[in-house]
Design an enzyme around this catalytic site. Structure first.
Site, PDB file in Angstrom:
ATOM      1  N   ASP A  13      29.028  -0.181 -40.689  1.00  0.00           N
ATOM      2  CA  ASP A  13      29.063  -0.561 -39.265  1.00  0.00           C
ATOM      3  C   ASP A  13      29.284   0.585 -38.270  1.00  0.00           C
ATOM      4  OD1 ASP A  13      28.876  -3.019 -40.495  1.00  0.00           O
ATOM      5  OD2 ASP A  13      30.683  -3.877 -39.630  1.00  0.00           O
ATOM      6  N   ASP A  51      26.765  -4.896 -38.498  1.00  0.00           N
ATOM      7  CA  ASP A  51      27.291  -6.183 -38.056  1.00  0.00           C
ATOM      8  C   ASP A  51      26.201  -6.739 -37.128  1.00  0.00           C
ATOM      9  OD1 ASP A  51      29.710  -7.678 -38.447  1.00  0.00           O
ATOM     10  OD2 ASP A  51      30.338  -7.247 -36.396  1.00  0.00           O
ATOM     11  N   HIS A  53      25.343 -10.214 -35.234  1.00  0.00           N
ATOM     12  CA  HIS A  53      25.674 -11.600 -34.899  1.00  0.00           C
ATOM     13  C   HIS A  53      24.695 -12.236 -33.915  1.00  0.00           C
ATOM     14  CE1 HIS A  53      29.476 -10.882 -36.853  1.00  0.00           C
ATOM     15  NE2 HIS A  53      29.945 -10.074 -35.929  1.00  0.00           N
ATOM     16  N   HIS A  57      28.226 -16.629 -31.607  1.00  0.00           N
ATOM     17  CA  HIS A  57      28.813 -16.547 -32.952  1.00  0.00           C
ATOM     18  C   HIS A  57      30.260 -17.047 -32.964  1.00  0.00           C
ATOM     19  CE1 HIS A  57      30.337 -14.425 -36.636  1.00  0.00           C
ATOM     20  NE2 HIS A  57      29.222 -14.959 -37.096  1.00  0.00           N
ATOM     21  N   HIS A  86      30.291  -8.901 -29.609  1.00  0.00           N
ATOM     22  CA  HIS A  86      29.905  -7.570 -30.092  1.00  0.00           C
ATOM     23  C   HIS A  86      28.722  -7.681 -31.046  1.00  0.00           C
ATOM     24  CE1 HIS A  86      32.466  -9.212 -33.249  1.00  0.00           C
ATOM     25  NE2 HIS A  86      31.815  -8.426 -34.089  1.00  0.00           N
ATOM     26  N   LYS A 111      24.849  -8.240 -41.689  1.00  0.00           N
ATOM     27  CA  LYS A 111      25.813  -9.288 -42.068  1.00  0.00           C
ATOM     28  C   LYS A 111      26.368  -9.968 -40.838  1.00  0.00           C
ATOM     29  CE  LYS A 111      29.389  -5.793 -42.192  1.00  0.00           C
ATOM     30  NZ  LYS A 111      30.174  -6.283 -41.055  1.00  0.00           N
ATOM     31  N   CYS A 156      36.057  -4.284 -41.723  1.00  0.00           N
ATOM     32  CA  CYS A 156      34.850  -4.272 -42.553  1.00  0.00           C
ATOM     33  C   CYS A 156      34.907  -3.278 -43.701  1.00  0.00           C
ATOM     34  CB  CYS A 156      33.629  -4.093 -41.673  1.00  0.00           C
ATOM     35  SG  CYS A 156      33.378  -5.546 -40.613  1.00  0.00           S
TER      36      CYS A 156
HETATM   37  C1  VGL Z   1      34.253  -5.530 -37.523  1.00  0.00           C
HETATM   38  C2  VGL Z   1      35.590  -6.974 -36.335  1.00  0.00           C
HETATM   39  C3  VGL Z   1      34.518  -7.811 -36.104  1.00  0.00           C
HETATM   40  C4  VGL Z   1      34.143  -4.258 -38.304  1.00  0.00           C
HETATM   41  C5  VGL Z   1      33.176  -6.359 -37.314  1.00  0.00           C
HETATM   42  O1  VGL Z   1      33.030  -3.689 -38.402  1.00  0.00           O
HETATM   43  O2  VGL Z   1      35.175  -3.814 -38.843  1.00  0.00           O
HETATM   44  N1  VGL Z   1      35.447  -5.856 -37.038  1.00  0.00           N
HETATM   45  N2  VGL Z   1      33.316  -7.495 -36.606  1.00  0.00           N
HETATM   46 ZN    ZN Z   2      31.655  -8.735 -36.107  1.00  0.00          ZN
END
Ligand code: VGL
Ligand code: ZN
Length: 212
Positions: A13, A51, A53, A57, A86, A111, A156
């Site tokens: 990510d 990430d 979404h 979401h 995000h 994901k 993550c």
């Molecule tokens: C993440 C919070 C929400 C991450 C992703 O990449 O760690 N954290 N979505």
């Molecule tokens: Zn996320």
């Protein structure tokens, strides 16, 4: 360690929304870009995650009227931290960080696509049942050890490391190529808790200098 044909670098990510100025900024998140790029040159196998979404979401605070980001709610699959919106599919914030090397990756895993289900992990979604297919892809490529880097250490990266271990892989996390959110509400800090949890499961903590 010296990366060989059974080793894969898993870059978690490294996206615009997780950098300072983004929708869900990770403090010093931009500092991982340089070491992550340096690491990629040393591995034959590289996978990147995003990430990714849909609008609306379930992990977005805006999907829960009256709730604020960083509060926790209980959903059908368990506790869910609510986040600012995000990494919306196709948005600028969901793109890879400027300057991130992406041309060497053989695999890009997205994901968090299911509107009703979050996925911190690159392997297993938050219902702990739905698989992304990454474990199978690594198995088919003969990967036995994964080296993790990227964002965020306490979400993550943590969950991807735990699930990689669960999938029978050897797991190492590069401490100077990750950065964490460190959610204020969690006692002692979620970054320290993440390292403790990983270390207890035999996940190795290494530095850039340990990789040749
Ligand atoms: C993440 C919070 C929400 C991450 C992703 O990449 O760690 N954290 N979505
Ligand atoms: Zn996320």
């Amino acid at each position: 360690m010296k990366p060989g044909p059974a080793d894969l670098l898993l870059v978690i990510d490294v996206q615009v929304d997780f950098l300072p100025g983004g929708a869900l900024p990770v403090p010093d998140g931009d500092a991982v870009v340089r070491p992550v790029n340096a690491l990629q040159q040393r591995f034959r196998h590289v996978a990147l995650t995003q990430d990714w979404h849909p609008l609306g979401h379930v992990s977005f605070a805006t999907s829960h009227p009256g709730r604020e980001p960083f509060q926790t709610v209980t959903l059908g699959y368990g506790e869910q931290v609510l986040w600012p919106e995000h990494c919306v599919q196709g948005s600028v914030g969901a793109a890879f960080a400027p300057g991130l090397e992406t041309s060497r990756a053989g695999l890009i895993v997205r994901k968090g696509l299911n509107p009703r289900l979050d996925s911190y992990s690159a392997f297993l979604e938050a219902d702990r049942t739905t698989r992304t297919g990454l474990a199978g892809a690594l198995h088919e490529r003969g990967i036995r050890r994964v080296v993790l880097c990227g964002l965020a250490t306490d979400f993550c990266v943590l969950w991807s490391a735990l699930d990689a271990r669960e999938a029978g892989l050897e797991v190492l996390v590069v401490e100077d190529a990750v950065a964490g959110i460190d959610v204020p509400s969690s006692a002692g800090g979620s970054v320290a808790a993440a390292w403790a949890r990983m270390e207890a499961l035999g996940i190795g903590r290494i530095g850039m200098a340990d990789i040749s």
